[in-house]
Each structure stands twice: as structure tokens, then as C-alpha cells.
Design a protein around this motif. Sequence first.
Motif, mmCIF file in Angstrom:
data_model
loop_
_atom_site.group_PDB
_atom_site.id
_atom_site.type_symbol
_atom_site.label_atom_id
_atom_site.label_comp_id
_atom_site.label_asym_id
_atom_site.label_seq_id
_atom_site.Cartn_x
_atom_site.Cartn_y
_atom_site.Cartn_z
ATOM 1 N N ALA A 1 0.830 -1.205 0.000
ATOM 2 C CA ALA A 1 0.000 0.000 0.000
ATOM 3 C C ALA A 1 0.867 1.259 0.000
ATOM 4 C CB ALA A 1 -0.929 -0.011 1.212
ATOM 5 N N PHE A 2 1.995 1.227 0.720
ATOM 6 C CA PHE A 2 2.921 2.368 0.681
ATOM 7 C C PHE A 2 3.420 2.602 -0.737
ATOM 8 C CE2 PHE A 2 7.494 3.415 0.470
ATOM 9 C CZ PHE A 2 7.402 4.769 0.765
ATOM 10 N N MET A 3 3.779 1.515 -1.443
ATOM 11 C CA MET A 3 4.239 1.663 -2.824
ATOM 12 C C MET A 3 3.184 2.365 -3.676
ATOM 13 S SD MET A 3 3.827 0.369 -6.122
ATOM 14 C CE MET A 3 3.416 -1.377 -6.212
ATOM 15 N N HIS A 4 1.938 1.959 -3.529
ATOM 16 C CA HIS A 4 0.869 2.584 -4.314
ATOM 17 C C HIS A 4 0.777 4.079 -4.018
ATOM 18 C CE1 HIS A 4 -1.517 -1.465 -4.778
ATOM 19 N NE2 HIS A 4 -0.366 -1.464 -5.411
ATOM 20 N N ARG A 5 0.779 4.432 -2.729
ATOM 21 C CA ARG A 5 0.623 5.845 -2.351
ATOM 22 C C ARG A 5 1.811 6.677 -2.830
ATOM 23 N NH1 ARG A 5 -0.735 3.411 2.558
ATOM 24 N NH2 ARG A 5 1.058 4.294 3.630
ATOM 25 N N ALA A 6 3.034 6.150 -2.626
ATOM 26 C CA ALA A 6 4.232 6.909 -3.002
ATOM 27 C C ALA A 6 4.310 7.100 -4.509
ATOM 28 C CB ALA A 6 5.483 6.197 -2.484
ATOM 29 N N THR A 7 3.975 6.057 -5.265
ATOM 30 C CA THR A 7 4.030 6.152 -6.726
ATOM 31 C C THR A 7 3.023 7.186 -7.222
ATOM 32 O OG1 THR A 7 4.728 3.842 -6.894
ATOM 33 C CG2 THR A 7 3.810 4.854 -8.876
ATOM 34 N N ARG A 8 1.814 7.150 -6.686
ATOM 35 C CA ARG A 8 0.789 8.118 -7.089
ATOM 36 C C ARG A 8 1.222 9.540 -6.715
ATOM 37 N NH1 ARG A 8 -3.106 6.490 -3.927
ATOM 38 N NH2 ARG A 8 -3.389 4.609 -5.141
ATOM 39 N N TRP A 9 1.779 9.697 -5.520
ATOM 40 C CA TRP A 9 2.244 11.013 -5.049
ATOM 41 C C TRP A 9 3.295 11.573 -6.008
ATOM 42 C CZ3 TRP A 9 6.778 13.330 -3.423
ATOM 43 C CH2 TRP A 9 6.676 14.460 -2.600
ATOM 44 N N LEU A 10 4.224 10.727 -6.441
ATOM 45 C CA LEU A 10 5.290 11.166 -7.344
ATOM 46 C C LEU A 10 4.739 11.507 -8.725
ATOM 47 C CD1 LEU A 10 7.884 8.522 -6.221
ATOM 48 C CD2 LEU A 10 8.259 10.984 -6.103
ATOM 49 N N ALA A 11 3.855 10.665 -9.242
ATOM 50 C CA ALA A 11 3.288 10.917 -10.569
ATOM 51 C C ALA A 11 2.491 12.225 -10.572
ATOM 52 C CB ALA A 11 2.402 9.752 -10.995
ATOM 53 N N GLU A 12 1.798 12.487 -9.479
ATOM 54 C CA GLU A 12 1.026 13.728 -9.393
ATOM 55 C C GLU A 12 1.924 14.953 -9.323
ATOM 56 O OE1 GLU A 12 -1.425 13.016 -5.991
ATOM 57 O OE2 GLU A 12 -2.910 11.830 -7.122
ATOM 58 N N ARG A 13 3.182 14.749 -8.975
ATOM 59 C CA ARG A 13 4.138 15.861 -8.898
ATOM 60 C C ARG A 13 5.065 15.910 -10.117
ATOM 61 N NH1 ARG A 13 1.855 14.822 -4.624
ATOM 62 N NH2 ARG A 13 1.559 16.346 -2.937
ATOM 63 N N GLY A 14 4.677 15.245 -11.158
ATOM 64 C CA GLY A 14 5.368 15.405 -12.422
ATOM 65 C C GLY A 14 6.453 14.392 -12.737
ATOM 66 N N ASN B 1 0.348 -3.209 -10.508
ATOM 67 C CA ASN B 1 1.791 -3.039 -10.419
ATOM 68 C C ASN B 1 2.144 -1.558 -10.457
ATOM 69 O OD1 ASN B 1 2.697 -5.905 -10.519
ATOM 70 N ND2 ASN B 1 1.599 -5.864 -12.472
ATOM 71 N N LEU B 2 3.411 -1.266 -10.191
ATOM 72 C CA LEU B 2 3.854 0.128 -10.104
ATOM 73 C C LEU B 2 3.526 0.900 -11.384
ATOM 74 C CD1 LEU B 2 7.165 1.369 -8.533
ATOM 75 C CD2 LEU B 2 6.444 2.262 -10.739
#
Length: 269
Positions: free
Chosen positions: A58-71, A87-88
Motif C-alpha cells: 500500500a505504501f508503494m501505491h501511495r508513493a508512486t501516485r504522489w510522485l506521478a502527481e508531482r510530475g 503493479n507500479l
Amino acid sequence: MTGHDPLSIEIDTTKPHPARMYDWFLGGKDNYPVDEEMARQLLALDARGRDMARVNRAFMHRATRWLAERGIRQFLDIGTGIPTEPNLHQIAQRTAPDARIVYCDNDPIVLAHAAALLRSTPQGSTEYIQADARRPETILEAAGKVLDFDRPIALSLLALLHFVDDEDGAAELVDRLVERLPSGSYLVLSHTTGDFDPERAEQASAMYRSRGMTLRLRSHAEIAEFFHGLDLVEPGLSLSADWHPELGEVVEVPGDEPIPGYAGVARKP
């Protein structure tokens, strides 16, 4: 992934492997009796083994989404594990269809299932590298054929470094990888710890040693060292479950004890 025939891949089913044990904890089918046996022995030490895997995922999902939303549009994921949807790349490409992702693992069974990791959007790209995390030069050279190292990259080392001992160069491999990342890149890292129950942690480490494997459960301070020279984003190096839970996918865990793992995301200045 060209040039690999999954049917010819040699998989050692006589010894447990962390990627296959993680798959078993997540309810997957790509594991063998030897993996299940050791996973059940770990559950006898701490009944929350499945919760640990789910919290990390779940951390991987949140961190990946957070990064994608920041460009961030490029991701290098080392220690990928057996594909478990989403998957990521699926998380990243939901936000950024043009995201490019390179996966890397050393377990032949991951290679056998790598086609699942290569289902990119038409706008983006995914690739898989078969390599050991302790060979950063090999990984960087192959990743450079897909990723542009002049533009920011998110480097994910998720539930990986506790399988690399200090004398095997854990700190050096992180430094070598981060050194190659351009300014504005990020390190995403999660790591199991023995901080909350040192006795059980040592029993788990001994279980790994008896099977010829490494389990190096570092403290909060030791894990924080992997981020030296980088700027940790809020909330810093936290319990995995406490890293931006407002982004969703919070795993409900019974009891009051924390899941013994830390996670952080840090930006390269």
C-alpha cells in the motif's frame, strides 16, 4: 525482455526465495512448498506477516501516485518481486499515461512472469531487467536504454535492502544508484525493522541465516543513513502505515502494535 524463453528459465525450488515468500503472503500462486513452509514459520514468530506485506504494498501505491502527481514520469524499481496487480506502472500510468518504468529483479520466476510487467499504455513504456541489486552498474547501463538520466527519475528500493547485509555493500549500492540520478529525482525506500521486538527480529534473522539467506533488520537511525544528502519529504522516515495515509489504501491491522517497517521518500537537490 527480448531473448528470454520463460520455459527455459531454471527456478530453484529447493530453497525458499524472498520474492516467492512475499507472493505467498500477498495470496499469490507463484510460490513453492519450500516458500510456504518458511513463510508459515515466520508467521509463527509474528502472525502479522501478511499484514506487513500488504502495508508495504500500500505504501508503494501511495508513493508512486504522489510522485506521478508531482510530475515524475520515470521510475526505476529494483527488487520488483512477482507481479501483483496493480503493479507500479499501472499506478503511475493512471496518473501519467506517458510514464516510463524499468523493473529489475534477480529471481528467475519474476522473469517468467515479466510479461505482466510490460503491459504499458501506448504513450508510455515498461521494460524488465534481470539483474542482481548488488550490480548497480549493470542495472544503470540497461536502464539507460529506456530512461533519460538527464530528467528526474524515481528510484524505488522497496522491501529490498533488509536482504542486503552491510558487508555486501548495501550503503554503497544505494550511493552508486543515487549518484547517477539527476537533480529533482527521488529515492523511495521501505525497510523492515527490529526496533519494536529485537528478540523476535533476531529469531527471524537466524531463520534466514539457517537457509543461506540474509535478513538485516536495521534501526530507524540506520535506515535514515540511506537518505544522506537527500531531502526527505514530510513526514520524513516514518512507519510505512503512517506515510500519507490520506492518499488512501490504508491497511487495517488488528491490535495496537505498529507494523515493524519504516518508509520514506526523499528528493535529490
